[in-house]
Every structure is written in C-alpha cells, then in structure tokens.
Design a protein around this motif. Sequence first.
Motif, short mmCIF file in Angstrom:
data_model
loop_
_atom_site.label_atom_id
_atom_site.label_comp_id
_atom_site.label_asym_id
_atom_site.label_seq_id
_atom_site.Cartn_x
_atom_site.Cartn_y
_atom_site.Cartn_z
N ILE A 204 7.82 5.28 -3.00
CA ILE A 204 6.60 5.93 -3.47
C ILE A 204 6.06 5.23 -4.70
O ILE A 204 4.84 5.14 -4.90
CB ILE A 204 6.87 7.43 -3.76
CG1 ILE A 204 7.43 8.13 -2.52
CG2 ILE A 204 5.59 8.11 -4.22
CD1 ILE A 204 6.60 7.96 -1.27
N ASP A 205 6.95 4.69 -5.52
CA ASP A 205 6.51 3.93 -6.69
C ASP A 205 5.68 2.73 -6.26
O ASP A 205 4.65 2.41 -6.87
CB ASP A 205 7.73 3.47 -7.49
CG ASP A 205 7.34 2.85 -8.82
OD1 ASP A 205 6.95 3.60 -9.72
OD2 ASP A 205 7.42 1.62 -8.94
N GLU A 206 6.09 2.05 -5.18
CA GLU A 206 5.32 0.92 -4.67
C GLU A 206 3.94 1.35 -4.20
O GLU A 206 2.95 0.63 -4.37
CB GLU A 206 6.09 0.25 -3.52
CG GLU A 206 7.35 -0.48 -3.95
CD GLU A 206 8.06 -1.13 -2.77
OE1 GLU A 206 7.48 -1.12 -1.66
OE2 GLU A 206 9.16 -1.65 -2.96
N PRO A 264 1.07 -5.28 2.19
CA PRO A 264 2.53 -5.35 2.07
C PRO A 264 3.20 -4.00 2.28
O PRO A 264 4.31 -3.94 2.81
CB PRO A 264 2.72 -5.86 0.63
CG PRO A 264 1.45 -6.54 0.27
CD PRO A 264 0.39 -5.77 0.98
N VAL A 265 2.54 -2.94 1.87
CA VAL A 265 3.08 -1.59 2.06
C VAL A 265 3.19 -1.30 3.55
O VAL A 265 4.20 -0.79 4.03
CB VAL A 265 2.18 -0.55 1.37
CG1 VAL A 265 2.61 0.87 1.74
CG2 VAL A 265 2.22 -0.73 -0.14
N ARG A 266 2.15 -1.64 4.27
CA ARG A 266 2.15 -1.43 5.71
C ARG A 266 3.22 -2.28 6.38
O ARG A 266 3.90 -1.84 7.31
CB ARG A 266 0.77 -1.78 6.27
CG ARG A 266 0.51 -1.24 7.66
CD ARG A 266 -0.91 -1.54 8.07
NE ARG A 266 -1.29 -0.82 9.27
CZ ARG A 266 -2.49 -0.90 9.82
NH1 ARG A 266 -3.42 -1.67 9.27
NH2 ARG A 266 -2.78 -0.21 10.92
N ALA A 267 3.38 -3.49 5.89
CA ALA A 267 4.38 -4.39 6.48
C ALA A 267 5.80 -3.89 6.27
O ALA A 267 6.70 -4.23 7.03
CB ALA A 267 4.22 -5.79 5.89
N SER A 268 6.02 -3.05 5.24
CA SER A 268 7.36 -2.54 4.96
C SER A 268 7.76 -1.39 5.87
O SER A 268 8.86 -0.86 5.76
CB SER A 268 7.44 -2.08 3.50
OG SER A 268 6.65 -0.92 3.29
N GLY A 269 6.86 -1.01 6.80
CA GLY A 269 7.17 0.07 7.73
C GLY A 269 6.49 1.38 7.43
O GLY A 269 6.60 2.34 8.19
N VAL A 270 5.77 1.44 6.31
CA VAL A 270 5.04 2.66 5.97
C VAL A 270 3.74 2.68 6.76
O VAL A 270 2.98 1.71 6.75
CB VAL A 270 4.73 2.71 4.45
CG1 VAL A 270 3.85 3.90 4.11
CG2 VAL A 270 6.02 2.75 3.65
N LYS A 271 3.49 3.78 7.46
CA LYS A 271 2.25 3.91 8.21
C LYS A 271 1.12 4.29 7.25
O LYS A 271 1.28 5.18 6.43
CB LYS A 271 2.39 4.95 9.30
CG LYS A 271 3.38 4.57 10.40
CD LYS A 271 3.42 5.61 11.49
CE LYS A 271 4.39 5.20 12.59
NZ LYS A 271 4.45 6.20 13.69
N VAL A 272 0.00 3.60 7.37
CA VAL A 272 -1.12 3.81 6.46
C VAL A 272 -2.39 4.08 7.27
O VAL A 272 -2.68 3.38 8.23
CB VAL A 272 -1.35 2.58 5.55
CG1 VAL A 272 -2.43 2.89 4.51
CG2 VAL A 272 -0.06 2.17 4.87
#
Length: 296
Positions: A204-206, A264-272
């Motif tokens: 969440i910090d990211e 990069p957030v999306r690439a880490s597996g977080v759905k956006v």
Amino acid sequence: MNAPVFAYYRRPLVRNRIRTVETWVAEVASLYGCDDPTGRTFIEFESPIRLLWSLGEFLNQRIDANVVQQVRDLAREHGYDYDRLPTYPTPAPALWQLIRALEATGGGIVLVPSLHHLAGLEVPETTILQHLSANLNARIVWVDPAVRNPKQPWVGGQRVPSGPPTGLLGEFRVSPFCAALHLARLYCEECLARCGLGGLADAIDELMVAIVGPAERRWSGDVDMLGEQLVVRLIRPVDLGVLLVEVVETHEHGDATLDAALRPVRASGVKVHRQILSGGGTLTRFEVSIPGLVRR
C-alpha cells in the motif's frame, strides 16, 4: 545530541489504562534517549462541553425535575441548540501547549498512542499531522503496540490477518500541502496495523507513492491548486481475499489510461482500474491480494 521527546494523549480514550499507556510512552521514549518524558507529556482531558451536557442529563434523571428540557428551552430563547452540544469538536488546549513547546525547541519526537488520539478534535487530524511534520519539524511515533507491532499469525513468511474486520476500514482526505505523501503513508500504515493487515503495508505504501506523490508534486507551490483534494479509502469486501484501495481526486486526468507511475504497480500483480467521474474528477481503484487468503 538527541532530539527532545514529547508525548501526547487524550485521557478519555485511555480510561482505566493510564498506567499501561504511561509504560508504552516510557518504553519508546527510552529508545530515543529520554529516561523520563513526564515533564513533556501533554494530556487532553474530557471536553468541558460534553461533560456539562452529561451532568445535565444525569441531574435530570436524579431529581426528576425536567432540568434538561428547561435548559433546552432557555438555550433556544437565546439562539442556541442545546442538543448540538455533544457534537461540537473537542477543544484541544493540551495540543496547543504541545505545539508551543515544539516551536520553542525547533522540533522533536512526539509520542502518541495512535491516530485516534488526534481525531475528533477542533482541528482535523490531517491538518494536525501536516502542521507538526511540515511546519514544526516533528516526527510522530505511535506507541500503542497494536500499531507498532501488530501480533498476527505468520504464513509463508508474511503476516496474515487473524479475523474480520470487513467493510470500510479507513478513509482520509489529503489536501495540497507539502507533507501530503508523508501523511498518506502514515495514515495507511496506522490503519492497516489497527485492522490486522500490517503485512500489506509495503504494497500500500507503493500505491501511495505512485498516486499521491505525483499529486503532491503537481500541488507544490501552485496556489491555483489549493482547491484540489484527494480522498483515500481502504475497503475489505466480505468473503473476498483482497483489499480495495480507492483514490478519488478532484483532478481529472483526462482519460482512463494509466500513467507511467502506475504501470509498475500493475506489473506487480495489483489490479488497477481508473475512470473519470460524471461529476468531474477521477476514481482510481486498486485491488490488492491479501497473503494467505483465497477468494471465495
């Protein structure tokens, strides 16, 4: 030379745990080289307005003289609404004393049990945090062990929440100030720890860095941006192994495509998902998997 150490808490929130809270404060203060923080501890007592209101209610029941109704009628004659007394924000004389002390020393460490002790006062907690950190060179440290080091079971080397809570876990507003990102990260960390989701703090910090960071840079030094706001909501849906993070901005990003900061957030597996709101502004929704839990 060690920075001066201060402490602040609200007595009504402590109730019968006064010795426990004093122990927390003393333990953390010692980590910063302060053996006795008593002289720099500022305690906020019960709101005199609410105390007076509760005494009126008690007296009304005690003597059965309809005292409250008489006071209510008298207040109305003078243009006051008696029933709104309990809803007035709590005055904060101890907080102002703390601020004056920080001004005199040029900053320092401020020990507070948790964010709850800064909420519900005559000034919003976000404004308090912004002023302490950005203007007074103060570092806020939570001393409640539930916030500092939440006790949760471990699975696969990651913290896993031990129980509910579900629904809206926390909501806060960020305005154009230089400490916007710092406050967003601080609030999220405290909220996640309190709800047993401390294992998601880094993820969440990211997200805060990716979305609040650019907003803060856009606001920096631009008085035309003072009307902008950004609201963050942390939501845990029932029976879903995810945490939803919703960010609503008055700023309209122009289209629904994700900017470079979010890729990069999306690439880490977080759905956006991002969308433009019909009334103006932008909603960005992140879906973060909770370690150890499986969707149903």
